[in-house]
Design a protein around this motif. Sequence first.
Motif, PDB file in Angstrom:
ATOM      1  N   TYR A 250      57.063  24.416  21.636  1.00 53.99           N
ATOM      2  CA  TYR A 250      56.975  25.810  21.226  1.00 53.99           C
ATOM      3  C   TYR A 250      56.453  25.945  19.805  1.00 53.99           C
ATOM      4  N   VAL A 251      55.955  27.128  19.489  1.00 53.86           N
ATOM      5  CA  VAL A 251      55.660  27.500  18.109  1.00 53.86           C
ATOM      6  C   VAL A 251      56.219  28.889  17.867  1.00 53.86           C
ATOM      7  N   SER A 252      56.414  29.209  16.603  1.00 53.31           N
ATOM      8  CA  SER A 252      56.927  30.516  16.231  1.00 53.31           C
ATOM      9  C   SER A 252      55.796  31.539  16.171  1.00 53.31           C
ATOM     10  N   SER A 253      56.113  32.754  16.583  1.00 57.83           N
ATOM     11  CA  SER A 253      55.141  33.846  16.570  1.00 57.83           C
ATOM     12  C   SER A 253      55.798  35.088  15.981  1.00 57.83           C
ATOM     13  N   VAL A 254      55.010  35.901  15.241  1.00 54.60           N
ATOM     14  CA  VAL A 254      55.548  37.057  14.515  1.00 54.60           C
ATOM     15  C   VAL A 254      55.063  38.363  15.146  1.00 54.60           C
ATOM     16  N   GLN A 270      61.553  24.165   7.311  1.00 53.54           N
ATOM     17  CA  GLN A 270      61.502  22.822   6.725  1.00 53.54           C
ATOM     18  C   GLN A 270      60.086  22.243   6.727  1.00 53.54           C
ATOM     19  N   PHE A 271      59.153  22.901   7.430  1.00 49.25           N
ATOM     20  CA  PHE A 271      57.805  22.351   7.610  1.00 49.25           C
ATOM     21  C   PHE A 271      56.761  23.094   6.777  1.00 49.25           C
ATOM     22  N   HIS A 272      57.221  24.028   5.934  1.00 43.58           N
ATOM     23  CA  HIS A 272      56.307  24.824   5.106  1.00 43.58           C
ATOM     24  C   HIS A 272      55.235  25.500   5.961  1.00 43.58           C
ATOM     25  N   ALA A 273      55.670  26.006   7.106  1.00 50.48           N
ATOM     26  CA  ALA A 273      54.725  26.601   8.058  1.00 50.48           C
ATOM     27  C   ALA A 273      54.704  28.123   8.004  1.00 50.48           C
ATOM     28  N   ILE A 274      55.531  28.726   7.149  1.00 49.21           N
ATOM     29  CA  ILE A 274      55.596  30.184   7.066  1.00 49.21           C
ATOM     30  C   ILE A 274      55.406  30.626   5.623  1.00 49.21           C
ATOM     31  N   ARG A 275      54.622  31.668   5.452  1.00 43.41           N
ATOM     32  CA  ARG A 275      54.465  32.281   4.133  1.00 43.41           C
ATOM     33  C   ARG A 275      54.477  33.806   4.314  1.00 43.41           C
ATOM     34  N   ILE A 276      54.780  34.519   3.253  1.00 43.67           N
ATOM     35  CA  ILE A 276      54.789  35.981   3.283  1.00 43.67           C
ATOM     36  C   ILE A 276      53.538  36.493   2.574  1.00 43.67           C
ATOM     37  N   GLU A 277      52.779  37.296   3.296  1.00 41.13           N
ATOM     38  CA  GLU A 277      51.592  37.941   2.723  1.00 41.13           C
ATOM     39  C   GLU A 277      51.643  39.427   3.041  1.00 41.13           C
ATOM     40  N   ASP A 278      51.498  40.268   2.013  1.00 37.30           N
ATOM     41  CA  ASP A 278      51.535  41.719   2.186  1.00 37.30           C
ATOM     42  C   ASP A 278      52.771  42.146   2.966  1.00 37.30           C
ATOM     43  N   SER A 279      53.918  41.532   2.608  1.00 36.66           N
ATOM     44  CA  SER A 279      55.229  41.869   3.186  1.00 36.66           C
ATOM     45  C   SER A 279      55.340  41.557   4.672  1.00 36.66           C
ATOM     46  N   ASP A 284      51.776  29.382  10.203  1.00 35.29           N
ATOM     47  CA  ASP A 284      50.721  28.388  10.398  1.00 35.29           C
ATOM     48  C   ASP A 284      51.130  27.551  11.611  1.00 35.29           C
ATOM     49  N   GLN A 285      50.577  27.876  12.762  1.00 33.51           N
ATOM     50  CA  GLN A 285      51.024  27.245  13.998  1.00 33.51           C
ATOM     51  C   GLN A 285      50.633  25.779  14.090  1.00 33.51           C
ATOM     52  N   ASP A 286      49.681  25.344  13.278  1.00 33.82           N
ATOM     53  CA  ASP A 286      49.361  23.917  13.251  1.00 33.82           C
ATOM     54  C   ASP A 286      50.468  23.122  12.556  1.00 33.82           C
ATOM     55  N   ARG A 287      51.138  23.740  11.596  1.00 34.09           N
ATOM     56  CA  ARG A 287      52.226  23.064  10.886  1.00 34.09           C
ATOM     57  C   ARG A 287      53.578  23.267  11.563  1.00 34.09           C
ATOM     58  N   CYS A 288      53.690  24.299  12.391  1.00 29.49           N
ATOM     59  CA  CYS A 288      54.966  24.632  13.024  1.00 29.49           C
ATOM     60  C   CYS A 288      55.368  23.571  14.042  1.00 29.49           C
ATOM     61  N   PHE A 289      56.644  23.148  13.995  1.00 29.32           N
ATOM     62  CA  PHE A 289      57.166  22.165  14.934  1.00 29.32           C
ATOM     63  C   PHE A 289      58.043  22.801  16.013  1.00 29.32           C
ATOM     64  N   GLY A 290      58.185  24.123  15.979  1.00 27.07           N
ATOM     65  CA  GLY A 290      58.935  24.801  17.025  1.00 27.07           C
ATOM     66  C   GLY A 290      60.414  24.478  17.034  1.00 27.07           C
ATOM     67  N   LEU A 303      60.569  37.466  14.969  1.00 26.00           N
ATOM     68  CA  LEU A 303      60.060  36.141  15.301  1.00 26.00           C
ATOM     69  C   LEU A 303      60.567  35.702  16.665  1.00 26.00           C
ATOM     70  N   LYS A 304      59.745  34.974  17.376  1.00 26.53           N
ATOM     71  CA  LYS A 304      60.151  34.391  18.653  1.00 26.53           C
ATOM     72  C   LYS A 304      59.392  33.088  18.865  1.00 26.53           C
ATOM     73  N   LEU A 305      59.953  32.236  19.696  1.00 23.15           N
ATOM     74  CA  LEU A 305      59.246  31.021  20.099  1.00 23.15           C
ATOM     75  C   LEU A 305      58.408  31.317  21.325  1.00 23.15           C
ATOM     76  N   VAL A 306      57.195  30.793  21.329  1.00 27.92           N
ATOM     77  CA  VAL A 306      56.330  30.908  22.507  1.00 27.92           C
ATOM     78  C   VAL A 306      55.902  29.505  22.924  1.00 27.92           C
TER      79      VAL A 306
END
Length: 334
Positions: A250-254, A270-279, A284-290, A303-306
């Motif tokens: 799975y990966v996380s989706s917003v 823990q994988f530095h796969a999420i950042r906040i831009e314009d609130s 980053d689904q390539d970095r996401c480990f689900g 957020l949900k796992l897909v």
Amino acid sequence: KYLPDIFRMCLSGADVDLLLLLPGKTTELAESAGEDLQAIRDRLETLFRIGFVVRRMEGEDRYYDLVNDLEPSILPGNEIFKRIDQSQQEDFLDLWDRCFEEELVGSDGLTGADEPQLRVIPIERTIPMKWGEVLPQESLSSIIGNAKKLALTECSCRVMARKCDNPTDVCMLLDDFAEHCIERGSAHEISINQAIDVLMRCEELGLVHQLNNSEEGGYQFICNCCSCCCTVLRGMVLLGKDFLAIKSRYVSSVDESLCMGCDLCERRCQFHAIRIEDSVAIVDQDRCFGCGLCVSACPTRALKLVMVRGPEHITDRLLKKPESVFDDLALGGR
């Protein structure tokens, strides 16, 4: 570079001489050493308890061999620290940390297997059932429920690295591996309910569940990891060693319409796969480990796992379960 100093701190010259005679049965080793049988038995049992050797029964005698992975064998529990002066214990842990950082993870020293040794397992309640049934290999409640024995030990990575305040008593052991560590005195038995409580505590703290990447029946441990201390996560996140663990399916989706940009998910990842831009959270689904840590804590359910990978991502990559704990842990076997 570092192991000789580590050995000098926790082994005597007589210990080293005995270790160099392995593998062998107690009677064979006593004859080779020219020592009393009971004295050799006692010395071997001490080396077993502090984690340098493994053993099994062969007829009425015990057969000993060197352990093939010293750090997770030696560091959990307190037995090894009884041999090291208190003033040197921090130095001892520093040596281990540098050894792993520079000589194992940093130099590709953890490679060699056909597949990574660990798998990231999502928080179970974050897995979307509408995508289909959860595989047995990704259901920690089923894995724990089906275990014949459960035990809890110290996280050797966190004991060694000391880079955060997360608890160390969070590594769970299963079945024969649990029995082995209980026998050594480096773990204590726990119930199913206690194991579930450990998982829930780790999820609240933002720790990633990882399981050894084995066929069913070969499960040995469930780690609860942080990227600052865990040898595997640290290697992947900080050093880019992607081969150390397998992502979940799975990966996380917003859902941007629900996201309020609170940054809780960014802080928990823990994988530095999420950042906040314009609130709004950006994944980053390539970095996401689900792992599901962000999903489990999102206050607006934005957020949900897909699912992005099929069952074969797990089932086709499992390592063969070991014949026994001895065969898995012994340097040479027999």
